[in-house]
Design a protein around this motif. Structure first.
Motif, mmCIF file in Angstrom:
data_model
loop_
_atom_site.group_PDB
_atom_site.id
_atom_site.type_symbol
_atom_site.label_atom_id
_atom_site.label_comp_id
_atom_site.label_asym_id
_atom_site.label_seq_id
_atom_site.Cartn_x
_atom_site.Cartn_y
_atom_site.Cartn_z
ATOM 1 N N GLY A 55 0.776 -1.221 0.000
ATOM 2 C CA GLY A 55 0.000 0.000 0.000
ATOM 3 C C GLY A 55 0.811 1.277 0.000
ATOM 4 O O GLY A 55 0.228 2.370 0.018
ATOM 5 N N SER A 56 2.140 1.186 -0.022
ATOM 6 C CA SER A 56 2.978 2.376 -0.079
ATOM 7 C C SER A 56 2.879 3.011 -1.457
ATOM 8 O O SER A 56 2.868 2.311 -2.468
ATOM 9 N N THR A 57 2.831 4.343 -1.499
ATOM 10 C CA THR A 57 2.609 5.056 -2.755
ATOM 11 C C THR A 57 3.771 5.972 -3.102
ATOM 12 O O THR A 57 4.535 6.412 -2.233
ATOM 13 N N TYR A 58 3.890 6.254 -4.384
ATOM 14 C CA TYR A 58 4.849 7.214 -4.922
ATOM 15 C C TYR A 58 4.129 8.065 -5.958
ATOM 16 O O TYR A 58 3.314 7.548 -6.735
ATOM 17 N N TYR A 59 4.421 9.366 -5.987
ATOM 18 C CA TYR A 59 3.844 10.271 -6.970
ATOM 19 C C TYR A 59 4.930 11.110 -7.625
ATOM 20 O O TYR A 59 5.853 11.580 -6.955
ATOM 21 N N ALA A 60 4.804 11.317 -8.926
ATOM 22 C CA ALA A 60 5.658 12.271 -9.605
ATOM 23 C C ALA A 60 5.389 13.668 -9.057
ATOM 24 O O ALA A 60 4.263 13.992 -8.664
ATOM 25 N N ASP A 61 6.425 14.501 -9.029
ATOM 26 C CA ASP A 61 6.274 15.851 -8.488
ATOM 27 C C ASP A 61 5.163 16.633 -9.191
ATOM 28 O O ASP A 61 4.467 17.436 -8.564
ATOM 29 N N SER A 62 4.976 16.399 -10.477
ATOM 30 C CA SER A 62 4.008 17.151 -11.259
ATOM 31 C C SER A 62 2.562 16.883 -10.869
ATOM 32 O O SER A 62 1.677 17.676 -11.213
ATOM 33 N N VAL A 63 2.294 15.775 -10.154
ATOM 34 C CA VAL A 63 0.916 15.429 -9.808
ATOM 35 C C VAL A 63 0.674 15.374 -8.309
ATOM 36 O O VAL A 63 -0.475 15.155 -7.889
ATOM 37 N N LYS A 64 1.698 15.590 -7.493
ATOM 38 C CA LYS A 64 1.535 15.543 -6.044
ATOM 39 C C LYS A 64 0.485 16.547 -5.581
ATOM 40 O O LYS A 64 0.476 17.697 -6.017
ATOM 41 N N GLY A 65 -0.403 16.092 -4.712
ATOM 42 C CA GLY A 65 -1.460 16.935 -4.196
ATOM 43 C C GLY A 65 -2.693 16.998 -5.070
ATOM 44 O O GLY A 65 -3.716 17.554 -4.643
ATOM 45 N N ARG A 66 -2.630 16.456 -6.284
ATOM 46 C CA ARG A 66 -3.761 16.487 -7.208
ATOM 47 C C ARG A 66 -4.287 15.093 -7.550
ATOM 48 O O ARG A 66 -5.489 14.916 -7.746
ATOM 49 N N SER A 84 -8.173 18.663 -10.147
ATOM 50 C CA SER A 84 -7.513 19.908 -10.549
ATOM 51 C C SER A 84 -6.675 19.717 -11.804
ATOM 52 O O SER A 84 -5.514 20.125 -11.876
ATOM 53 N N LEU A 85 -7.266 19.104 -12.815
ATOM 54 C CA LEU A 85 -6.531 18.759 -14.026
ATOM 55 C C LEU A 85 -6.050 20.000 -14.767
ATOM 56 O O LEU A 85 -6.739 21.023 -14.819
ATOM 57 N N LYS A 86 -4.857 19.884 -15.342
ATOM 58 C CA LYS A 86 -4.226 20.942 -16.107
ATOM 59 C C LYS A 86 -4.061 20.502 -17.558
ATOM 60 O O LYS A 86 -4.040 19.312 -17.858
ATOM 61 N N ILE A 87 -3.916 21.477 -18.456
ATOM 62 C CA ILE A 87 -3.729 21.169 -19.869
ATOM 63 C C ILE A 87 -2.528 20.249 -20.068
ATOM 64 O O ILE A 87 -2.564 19.335 -20.905
ATOM 65 N N GLU A 88 -1.467 20.455 -19.294
ATOM 66 C CA GLU A 88 -0.268 19.641 -19.431
ATOM 67 C C GLU A 88 -0.435 18.200 -18.950
ATOM 68 O O GLU A 88 0.474 17.386 -19.112
ATOM 69 N N ASP A 89 -1.584 17.867 -18.355
ATOM 70 C CA ASP A 89 -1.878 16.482 -18.009
ATOM 71 C C ASP A 89 -2.360 15.673 -19.212
ATOM 72 O O ASP A 89 -2.526 14.451 -19.104
ATOM 73 N N THR A 90 -2.612 16.327 -20.338
ATOM 74 C CA THR A 90 -3.070 15.640 -21.540
ATOM 75 C C THR A 90 -2.036 14.616 -21.998
ATOM 76 O O THR A 90 -0.874 14.952 -22.209
ATOM 77 N N ALA A 91 -2.448 13.356 -22.137
ATOM 78 C CA ALA A 91 -1.542 12.272 -22.516
ATOM 79 C C ALA A 91 -2.343 10.989 -22.658
ATOM 80 O O ALA A 91 -3.525 10.933 -22.308
ATOM 81 N N VAL A 92 -1.676 9.954 -23.161
ATOM 82 C CA VAL A 92 -2.199 8.601 -23.070
ATOM 83 C C VAL A 92 -1.704 8.016 -21.756
ATOM 84 O O VAL A 92 -0.506 8.040 -21.473
#
Length: 114
Positions: A55-66, A84-92
């Motif tokens: 159950g331990s988690t890791y998040y990229a800095d760009s998505v932490k808190g969101r 709190s999605l941002k335009i730069e979250d656009t991806a596959v």
């Protein structure tokens, strides 16, 4: 026979939310480290978040808190709540599993517009 199937993608306005799901089959889901990765056109595939069998988690800095990654072992399903999605979250977005051999889903499009 391992299969990972993503669902829940689509288009959303900036500031909105989406929840991705990854249904797993063909292996011992509860023993595996699961993760979400994403790839934008012309860019490398980058990690978004991981959750291990404890159950331990890791998040990229760009998505932490969101973003929040979670798993339901009884349903063999991985989730990614995206707020709190941002335009730069656009991806596959791709679901991944390491059991320890790596497996990948087909990917699902997430598009965030202004």
């Amino acid at each position: 026979q391992v299969q990972l199937v993503e669902s829940g993608g689509g288009s959303v306005r900036a500031g909105g939310s989406l929840k991705l799901s990854c249904a797993a089959s063909g292996y011992s889901f509860s023993r595996c480290e699961m993760g979400w990765y994403r790839q934008a056109p012309g860019k490398a595939r980058d990690i978004v978040a991981n959750i291990n069998d404890r159950g331990s988690t890791y998040y990229a800095d760009s998505v932490k808190g969101r973003f929040t990654i979670s798993r339901d072992n009884a349903k063999s399903t991985l989730y990614l709540q995206m707020n709190s999605l941002k335009i730069e979250d656009t991806a596959v977005y791709y679901c991944s599993a390491r059991c320890p051999w790596p497996y990948w889903g087909q990917g699902i499009q997430v598009t965030v517009s202004s």
